[in-house]
Write a protein that holds these residues in place. Structure first.
Motif, mmCIF file in Angstrom:
data_model
loop_
_atom_site.group_PDB
_atom_site.id
_atom_site.type_symbol
_atom_site.label_atom_id
_atom_site.label_comp_id
_atom_site.label_asym_id
_atom_site.label_seq_id
_atom_site.Cartn_x
_atom_site.Cartn_y
_atom_site.Cartn_z
ATOM 1 N N HIS A 95 0.809 -1.221 0.000
ATOM 2 C CA HIS A 95 0.000 0.000 0.000
ATOM 3 C C HIS A 95 0.848 1.279 0.000
ATOM 4 C CE1 HIS A 95 -4.113 1.889 1.260
ATOM 5 N NE2 HIS A 95 -3.887 1.952 -0.036
ATOM 6 N N LYS A 96 2.147 1.138 -0.378
ATOM 7 C CA LYS A 96 2.946 2.354 -0.572
ATOM 8 C C LYS A 96 2.431 3.118 -1.794
ATOM 9 C CE LYS A 96 7.212 0.671 1.573
ATOM 10 N NZ LYS A 96 8.651 0.328 1.348
ATOM 11 N N ILE A 97 1.989 2.369 -2.790
ATOM 12 C CA ILE A 97 1.287 2.972 -3.917
ATOM 13 C C ILE A 97 -0.191 3.022 -3.569
ATOM 14 C CG2 ILE A 97 0.594 2.635 -6.332
ATOM 15 C CD1 ILE A 97 3.315 1.478 -6.880
ATOM 16 N N LYS A 98 -0.797 4.182 -3.708
ATOM 17 C CA LYS A 98 -2.182 4.375 -3.297
ATOM 18 C C LYS A 98 -3.143 4.149 -4.468
ATOM 19 C CE LYS A 98 -0.465 5.724 0.609
ATOM 20 N NZ LYS A 98 -0.432 4.794 1.756
ATOM 21 N N ILE A 99 -4.369 3.788 -4.139
ATOM 22 C CA ILE A 99 -5.391 3.574 -5.156
ATOM 23 C C ILE A 99 -5.611 4.844 -5.975
ATOM 24 C CG2 ILE A 99 -7.844 3.103 -5.546
ATOM 25 C CD1 ILE A 99 -7.775 1.228 -3.162
ATOM 26 N N VAL A 100 -5.623 5.985 -5.295
ATOM 27 C CA VAL A 100 -5.849 7.244 -6.007
ATOM 28 C C VAL A 100 -4.718 7.527 -6.989
ATOM 29 C CG1 VAL A 100 -4.702 8.689 -4.261
ATOM 30 C CG2 VAL A 100 -6.500 9.665 -5.708
ATOM 31 N N GLU A 101 -3.487 7.117 -6.667
ATOM 32 C CA GLU A 101 -2.361 7.320 -7.585
ATOM 33 C C GLU A 101 -2.523 6.468 -8.840
ATOM 34 O OE1 GLU A 101 1.129 8.394 -4.306
ATOM 35 O OE2 GLU A 101 0.775 6.315 -4.904
ATOM 36 N N ILE A 102 -2.969 5.226 -8.664
ATOM 37 C CA ILE A 102 -3.207 4.361 -9.818
ATOM 38 C C ILE A 102 -4.354 4.919 -10.658
ATOM 39 C CG2 ILE A 102 -3.964 2.059 -10.547
ATOM 40 C CD1 ILE A 102 -1.071 2.212 -9.561
ATOM 41 N N GLY A 103 -5.382 5.425 -9.988
ATOM 42 C CA GLY A 103 -6.492 6.036 -10.707
ATOM 43 C C GLY A 103 -6.036 7.224 -11.551
ATOM 44 N N VAL A 104 -5.157 8.037 -10.977
ATOM 45 C CA VAL A 104 -4.613 9.190 -11.703
ATOM 46 C C VAL A 104 -3.816 8.722 -12.916
ATOM 47 C CG1 VAL A 104 -2.881 11.025 -11.579
ATOM 48 C CG2 VAL A 104 -4.567 10.790 -9.755
ATOM 49 N N ILE A 105 -2.980 7.712 -12.733
ATOM 50 C CA ILE A 105 -2.151 7.212 -13.837
ATOM 51 C C ILE A 105 -3.012 6.647 -14.956
ATOM 52 C CG2 ILE A 105 -0.493 5.428 -14.505
ATOM 53 C CD1 ILE A 105 0.774 7.804 -13.103
ATOM 54 N N ILE A 106 -4.066 5.915 -14.604
ATOM 55 C CA ILE A 106 -4.961 5.353 -15.625
ATOM 56 C C ILE A 106 -5.601 6.474 -16.441
ATOM 57 C CG2 ILE A 106 -7.135 4.108 -15.981
ATOM 58 C CD1 ILE A 106 -6.345 2.361 -13.562
ATOM 59 N N PHE A 107 -6.094 7.496 -15.744
ATOM 60 C CA PHE A 107 -6.730 8.621 -16.441
ATOM 61 C C PHE A 107 -5.725 9.370 -17.312
ATOM 62 C CE2 PHE A 107 -7.423 13.228 -16.512
ATOM 63 C CZ PHE A 107 -8.602 13.275 -17.241
ATOM 64 N N VAL A 108 -4.560 9.685 -16.742
ATOM 65 C CA VAL A 108 -3.579 10.488 -17.473
ATOM 66 C C VAL A 108 -2.989 9.705 -18.645
ATOM 67 C CG1 VAL A 108 -1.421 11.783 -17.299
ATOM 68 C CG2 VAL A 108 -3.060 11.874 -15.438
ATOM 69 N N THR A 109 -2.891 8.391 -18.521
ATOM 70 C CA THR A 109 -2.433 7.570 -19.646
ATOM 71 C C THR A 109 -3.334 7.792 -20.859
ATOM 72 O OG1 THR A 109 -1.453 5.852 -18.246
ATOM 73 C CG2 THR A 109 -2.081 5.205 -20.474
ATOM 74 N N ALA A 110 -4.649 7.757 -20.623
ATOM 75 C CA ALA A 110 -5.595 8.006 -21.712
ATOM 76 C C ALA A 110 -5.453 9.435 -22.226
ATOM 77 C CB ALA A 110 -7.020 7.749 -21.232
ATOM 78 N N TYR A 111 -5.327 10.375 -21.309
ATOM 79 C CA TYR A 111 -5.217 11.794 -21.655
ATOM 80 C C TYR A 111 -3.999 12.056 -22.541
ATOM 81 C CZ TYR A 111 -4.786 16.866 -20.810
ATOM 82 O OH TYR A 111 -4.678 18.223 -20.963
ATOM 83 N N ILE A 112 -2.868 11.503 -22.155
ATOM 84 C CA ILE A 112 -1.614 11.745 -22.883
ATOM 85 C C ILE A 112 -1.609 11.056 -24.238
ATOM 86 C CG2 ILE A 112 0.868 11.261 -22.900
ATOM 87 C CD1 ILE A 112 0.160 13.573 -21.083
ATOM 88 N N PHE A 113 -1.883 9.765 -24.255
ATOM 89 C CA PHE A 113 -1.723 9.010 -25.495
ATOM 90 C C PHE A 113 -2.822 9.308 -26.514
ATOM 91 C CE2 PHE A 113 1.149 6.356 -22.872
ATOM 92 C CZ PHE A 113 2.251 6.386 -23.715
ATOM 93 N N VAL A 114 -4.028 9.566 -26.061
ATOM 94 C CA VAL A 114 -5.075 9.971 -27.016
ATOM 95 C C VAL A 114 -4.711 11.305 -27.648
ATOM 96 C CG1 VAL A 114 -7.475 10.742 -27.234
ATOM 97 C CG2 VAL A 114 -6.955 8.658 -25.953
#
Length: 257
Positions: A95-114
């Motif tokens: 739990h050093k990596i937080k759920i909200v951080e993964i959520g941000v990465i998932i969203f930003v991945t779509a944002y950047i690559f699209v």
């Protein structure tokens, strides 16, 4: 200033030939820019380079750029697996990596690559489409800066970007009308001058929102620049923040009009 100029010249020497060549050359270029932007975002989000998360994010980006060569079922399966592995990192790191951080990465991945994929698609339409977009963003940014310095009194978004003013923003967008007139008269992008002006003003405003979104991200993670990949200019995310939001917008507008 010297470092800034040298970086700009080197970047143009590398970027412009690939832009002119188009096709797979520019596809690889935009994908690489997406990966570099995600590298910066991962570092900002986790305060370090998390290779696992960066690799998973880049895999999703690669699927987008290669979607015509991979079956739909395989795409869904890979994306699902990537999401599961991303979520699994929460458990594997205690739990050093937080759920909200993964959520941000998932969203930003779509944002950047699209965003970068749409830039590639615009190049497939024509070189003029990309030139139009980049010049619209450049004109807007430049005149917003100088207009804000001269006439700026009312803050546009003081908690996100305190140096930007409403007056500068308006001047920047109005200046982009020059680009609309220029490309209406010299290219076949637009069939109607009024539509050219409307589309350009919308793209200009959306580009400024892209800049503010990136500023908000940096402010949230308390960094000045997304990285130092481009000495004197910051990072890839800093340079393309307006482009990756306005490119999809332009494609939608061109299909509407």
């Amino acid at each position: 200033m010297k470092t800034r100029v040298i970086t700009a010249v080197v970047a143009l020497i590398v970027f412009l030939p690939l832009l002119f060549l188009g096709g797979d050359y520019f596809k690889f270029t935009t994908f690489a820019l997406g990966v570099m932007a995600m590298y910066e975002i991962v570092r900002m989000t986790f305060k370090e380079t998390n290779i696992v998360i960066l690799t998973l994010s880049s895999t999703v980006g690669a699927l987008l750029f290669l979607h015509k060569d991979i079956s739909s079922l395989m795409q869904y399966a890979i994306v699902y697996l990537v999401l599961i592995v991303m979520l699994a990192t929460i458990v594997c790191t205690g739990h050093k990596i937080k759920i909200v951080e993964i959520g941000v990465i998932i969203f930003v991945t779509a944002y950047i690559f699209v965003g970068f994929y749409c830039l590639y698609m615009l190049r497939n339409f024509s070189l003029s489409h990309v030139a139009y977009l980049l010049l619209t963003i450049w004109f807007t940014d430049s005149f917003a800066y100088f207009g804000g310095m001269k006439f700026g009194k009312n803050k546009l978004s003081p908690k996100i970007s305190p140096n930007k003013s409403i007056e500068g923003s308006v001047i920047g967008s109005l200046s982009s009308i020059v680009i609309a007139i220029l490309f209406f008269n010299t290219t076949s992008i637009f069939s109607n001058l009024l539509i050219a002006i409307i589309v350009t003003l919308i793209v200009s405003v959306v580009g400024q929102f892209g800049d503010l979104i990136e500023s908000a991200y940096k402010r949230e993670y308390q960094v000045k620049d997304s990285s130092n990949l481009l000495p004197g200019h910051g990072g890839i995310f800093d340079r393309f923040d307006s482009v990756i939001l306005s490119a999809p917008c332009l494609i939608i507008l061109l299909n509407i009009f």
